[in-house]
Design a protein around this motif. Structure first.
Motif, PDB file in Angstrom:
ATOM      1  N   PHE A 408       0.831  -1.203   0.000  1.00  0.00           N
ATOM      2  CA  PHE A 408       0.000   0.000   0.000  1.00  0.00           C
ATOM      3  C   PHE A 408       0.868   1.258   0.000  1.00  0.00           C
ATOM      4  O   PHE A 408       0.554   2.252  -0.663  1.00  0.00           O
ATOM      5  CB  PHE A 408      -0.932   0.020   1.208  1.00  0.00           C
ATOM      6  CG  PHE A 408      -2.333  -0.400   0.894  1.00  0.00           C
ATOM      7  CD1 PHE A 408      -3.082   0.255  -0.072  1.00  0.00           C
ATOM      8  CD2 PHE A 408      -2.923  -1.455   1.587  1.00  0.00           C
ATOM      9  CE1 PHE A 408      -4.372  -0.131  -0.355  1.00  0.00           C
ATOM     10  CE2 PHE A 408      -4.228  -1.845   1.311  1.00  0.00           C
ATOM     11  CZ  PHE A 408      -4.959  -1.186   0.331  1.00  0.00           C
ATOM     12  N   LEU A 409       1.957   1.250   0.754  1.00  0.00           N
ATOM     13  CA  LEU A 409       2.851   2.409   0.776  1.00  0.00           C
ATOM     14  C   LEU A 409       3.508   2.611  -0.588  1.00  0.00           C
ATOM     15  O   LEU A 409       3.681   3.754  -1.046  1.00  0.00           O
ATOM     16  CB  LEU A 409       3.905   2.233   1.869  1.00  0.00           C
ATOM     17  CG  LEU A 409       3.356   2.140   3.305  1.00  0.00           C
ATOM     18  CD1 LEU A 409       4.498   1.987   4.300  1.00  0.00           C
ATOM     19  CD2 LEU A 409       2.509   3.354   3.658  1.00  0.00           C
ATOM     20  N   ILE A 410       3.856   1.517  -1.253  1.00  0.00           N
ATOM     21  CA  ILE A 410       4.391   1.610  -2.613  1.00  0.00           C
ATOM     22  C   ILE A 410       3.335   2.202  -3.546  1.00  0.00           C
ATOM     23  O   ILE A 410       3.632   3.060  -4.397  1.00  0.00           O
ATOM     24  CB  ILE A 410       4.857   0.225  -3.112  1.00  0.00           C
ATOM     25  CG1 ILE A 410       6.070  -0.247  -2.314  1.00  0.00           C
ATOM     26  CG2 ILE A 410       5.171   0.264  -4.606  1.00  0.00           C
ATOM     27  CD1 ILE A 410       6.455  -1.687  -2.587  1.00  0.00           C
ATOM     28  N   ALA A 411       2.068   1.748  -3.377  1.00  0.00           N
ATOM     29  CA  ALA A 411       0.985   2.274  -4.206  1.00  0.00           C
ATOM     30  C   ALA A 411       0.802   3.775  -3.978  1.00  0.00           C
ATOM     31  O   ALA A 411       0.542   4.529  -4.922  1.00  0.00           O
ATOM     32  CB  ALA A 411      -0.313   1.526  -3.908  1.00  0.00           C
ATOM     33  N   ALA A 412       0.940   4.216  -2.720  1.00  0.00           N
ATOM     34  CA  ALA A 412       0.832   5.649  -2.428  1.00  0.00           C
ATOM     35  C   ALA A 412       1.936   6.421  -3.140  1.00  0.00           C
ATOM     36  O   ALA A 412       1.702   7.507  -3.698  1.00  0.00           O
ATOM     37  CB  ALA A 412       0.907   5.886  -0.924  1.00  0.00           C
ATOM     38  N   PHE A 413       3.149   5.868  -3.131  1.00  0.00           N
ATOM     39  CA  PHE A 413       4.264   6.515  -3.830  1.00  0.00           C
ATOM     40  C   PHE A 413       3.990   6.586  -5.331  1.00  0.00           C
ATOM     41  O   PHE A 413       4.248   7.608  -5.986  1.00  0.00           O
ATOM     42  CB  PHE A 413       5.557   5.746  -3.566  1.00  0.00           C
ATOM     43  CG  PHE A 413       6.726   6.237  -4.379  1.00  0.00           C
ATOM     44  CD1 PHE A 413       7.398   7.401  -4.024  1.00  0.00           C
ATOM     45  CD2 PHE A 413       7.128   5.544  -5.510  1.00  0.00           C
ATOM     46  CE1 PHE A 413       8.461   7.856  -4.797  1.00  0.00           C
ATOM     47  CE2 PHE A 413       8.185   5.991  -6.277  1.00  0.00           C
ATOM     48  CZ  PHE A 413       8.859   7.155  -5.920  1.00  0.00           C
ATOM     49  N   LEU A 414       3.443   5.488  -5.898  1.00  0.00           N
ATOM     50  CA  LEU A 414       3.108   5.488  -7.321  1.00  0.00           C
ATOM     51  C   LEU A 414       2.063   6.551  -7.638  1.00  0.00           C
ATOM     52  O   LEU A 414       2.144   7.249  -8.652  1.00  0.00           O
ATOM     53  CB  LEU A 414       2.587   4.106  -7.741  1.00  0.00           C
ATOM     54  CG  LEU A 414       3.603   2.967  -7.771  1.00  0.00           C
ATOM     55  CD1 LEU A 414       2.906   1.639  -8.019  1.00  0.00           C
ATOM     56  CD2 LEU A 414       4.654   3.216  -8.850  1.00  0.00           C
ATOM     57  N   ALA A 415       1.067   6.677  -6.753  1.00  0.00           N
ATOM     58  CA  ALA A 415       0.028   7.687  -6.966  1.00  0.00           C
ATOM     59  C   ALA A 415       0.602   9.090  -6.922  1.00  0.00           C
ATOM     60  O   ALA A 415       0.223   9.962  -7.716  1.00  0.00           O
ATOM     61  CB  ALA A 415      -1.079   7.532  -5.921  1.00  0.00           C
ATOM     62  N   MET A 416       1.520   9.341  -5.980  1.00  0.00           N
ATOM     63  CA  MET A 416       2.137  10.667  -5.907  1.00  0.00           C
ATOM     64  C   MET A 416       3.002  10.939  -7.138  1.00  0.00           C
ATOM     65  O   MET A 416       3.026  12.052  -7.663  1.00  0.00           O
ATOM     66  CB  MET A 416       2.977  10.783  -4.631  1.00  0.00           C
ATOM     67  CG  MET A 416       2.137  10.902  -3.368  1.00  0.00           C
ATOM     68  SD  MET A 416       3.125  11.267  -1.889  1.00  0.00           S
ATOM     69  CE  MET A 416       3.918   9.682  -1.618  1.00  0.00           C
ATOM     70  N   SER A 417       3.698   9.916  -7.625  1.00  0.00           N
ATOM     71  CA  SER A 417       4.562  10.111  -8.785  1.00  0.00           C
ATOM     72  C   SER A 417       3.758  10.372 -10.043  1.00  0.00           C
ATOM     73  O   SER A 417       4.269  10.976 -10.995  1.00  0.00           O
ATOM     74  CB  SER A 417       5.457   8.889  -8.996  1.00  0.00           C
ATOM     75  OG  SER A 417       4.703   7.761  -9.395  1.00  0.00           O
ATOM     76  N   LEU A 418       2.489   9.944 -10.066  1.00  0.00           N
ATOM     77  CA  LEU A 418       1.644  10.201 -11.232  1.00  0.00           C
ATOM     78  C   LEU A 418       1.357  11.682 -11.405  1.00  0.00           C
ATOM     79  O   LEU A 418       0.949  12.121 -12.466  1.00  0.00           O
ATOM     80  CB  LEU A 418       0.316   9.446 -11.106  1.00  0.00           C
ATOM     81  CG  LEU A 418       0.381   7.932 -11.270  1.00  0.00           C
ATOM     82  CD1 LEU A 418      -0.965   7.315 -10.973  1.00  0.00           C
ATOM     83  CD2 LEU A 418       0.825   7.560 -12.669  1.00  0.00           C
TER      84      LEU A 418
END
Length: 434
Positions: A408-418
């Motif tokens: 989930f933390l990786i997914a949050a990072f991916l969302a921010m990088s988008l």
């Protein structure tokens, strides 16, 4: 012409219809096979995996509707196929009681039909919403239709439970046929006339591209590719705990079946509150403040990760850990992030100067469905492996929850990088709706 809230709620009836049928196939028939027929639990698991296995066809379904210019026939036809598959599955369960092998052979095409029906109807329902919901309403619209789906799940579970006692194969088939008929009626009410008014016009007319060429062009879009990867990662994390939460409550916290079931209900209640919060922020409260979609997505992923890591820690301190508030918080974060992600999907699906909402939503939907199937398998497999490696159930389950929290933390990072464009591109958010 954009959809009014009444039209959005009408389309929500289709999502409700899908939930009504699916709950019978994944919950009721699952229980009958395992309990009443004393068959191995892996059997319904494999049958459900057939449904998930068909979901890679979602982009094809969306592309077909894009090319034809109408989504209503795909939605109605999909629900009809889903209902037919459910009735065949109910019949197959009855056959299993007398001839197990023949019943299983009958169930295989039934669950394939279930997957095909959900894929065709669900993909084009979301594509229709994506094309016609006003910009800025996507998250609220996603919340509304998902809340209606949950209502359909709950109402069907309660009603079917009353009608199925005492259980018999004929009663299961009759209830399934009745639910499928009601679902098809709700679908007709939901979609008829929705495409009569013209959709908002795109600058260019659709090119007649073959599916492979259209898919390759779509995957070459960095924004679409990045968001698809985010959807897969976040939905994988979302579903890893689904099948191990109640066993964890029993093994580590000593809860009874009834208590662990109530704990599962606490998770669903939290998810519902999270969805309602997103809905309110986009409707009644929007005149005072607006929460951007990215805040819901990133915040929901971060809070989900924190709640899971806390659950892993709490299992090691079971005597004093407030597990119910922990689970409610997890549900709250899951619900808020999930419907906000659906809203972002709709916003990104409608972009571009051609009407390609179907294939875009099909790609996102396929990533979501495949992640759900993989999450269910990997979560249970990881729990079994860890329990075989350590004598501590708390440590075994906790390691899985902690890993899930990390995803989930990786997914949050991916969302921010988008939200960061390359320097040569115009400065604009990749997550739409802000």
């Amino acid at each position: 012409m954009t959809l009014s809230w009444l039209s959005i709620l009408r389309l929500g009836l289709v999502q409700m219809a899908l939930g009504m049928i699916v709950v019978l196939t994944t919950a009721t028939m699952n229980r009958v096979m395992v309990v009443e027929l004393a068959l191995p639990a892996i059997l319904p698991g494999l049958l459900v995996s057939l449904y998930y296995g068909t979901q890679f066809l979602r982009p094809h379904f969306g592309h077909g509707a894009d090319a034809g210019g109408r989504r209503t026939p795909w939605i109605i036809g999909g629900v009809a196929v889903l209902g037919a598959g459910a009735m065949l599955a109910a019949f197959a369960v009855g056959v299993m009681e007398r001839a197990t092998a023949l019943g299983i052979a009958t169930a295989v095409p039934a669950f394939l039909l279930i997957g095909l029906g959900i894929g065709a109807a669900g993909t084009n329902l979301l594509a229709l919403l994506a094309a016609r919901v006003a910009e800025g309403r996507q998250a609220a619209a996603g919340s509304a239709v998902w809340i209606m789906m949950i209502f359909g799940l709950a109402a069907t579970g309660i009603t079917a439970g009353l009608l199925l006692d005492p259980y018999s194969p004929a009663r299961l088939l009759a209830v399934t046929a009745g639910v499928s008929g009601v679902a098809l009626l709700l679908t007709l009410v939901g979609v008829v006339g929705q495409e009569r008014s013209p959709a908002p016009q795109k600058p260019n007319q659709n090119r007649k591209l073959a599916f492979r060429a259209s898919a390759a062009e779509l995957w070459a879009d960095r924004r679409v590719r990045g968001f698809t990867i985010f959807v897969f990662a976040s939905m994988l994390a979302y579903n890893l705990q689904d099948l191990i939460l109640e066993p964890f409550a029993g093994h580590v916290f000593g809860m009874t079946v009834g208590e662990s079931t109530q704990l599962g209900g606490m998770h669903h209640a939290g998810a519902l509150v999270g969805m309602i919060a997103v809905l309110l922020s986009g409707t009644l409260l929007s005149r005072w403040f607006t929460v951007p979609i990215r805040v819901w997505i990133v915040g929901g992923c971060l809070l989900s990760g924190a709640a899971l890591i806390a659950l892993a820690w709490g299992g090691l301190h079971a005597a004093s850990w407030p597990i119910a508030p922990n689970i409610f918080t997890l549900g709250l974060a899951n619900g808020a992030f999930a419907v906000a992600a659906i809203g972002a999907m709709m916003g990104l699906a409608r972009e571009g100067d051609e009407s390609r909402e179907g294939i875009r939503m099909g790609l996102f939907g396929a990533a979501q469905a495949i992640a759900f199937g993989a999450g269910s398998f990997l979560g249970t497999a990881a729990a079994d492996i860890m329990r075989s490696l350590t004598a501590s159930d708390a440590l075994a389950y906790g390691s899985v929850f902690a890993a899930e929290g990390g995803v989930f933390l990786i997914a949050a990072f991916l969302a921010m990088s988008l939200g960061t464009q390359p320097k040569q591109a115009p400065a604009a958010d990749l997550i739409p709706g802000e």
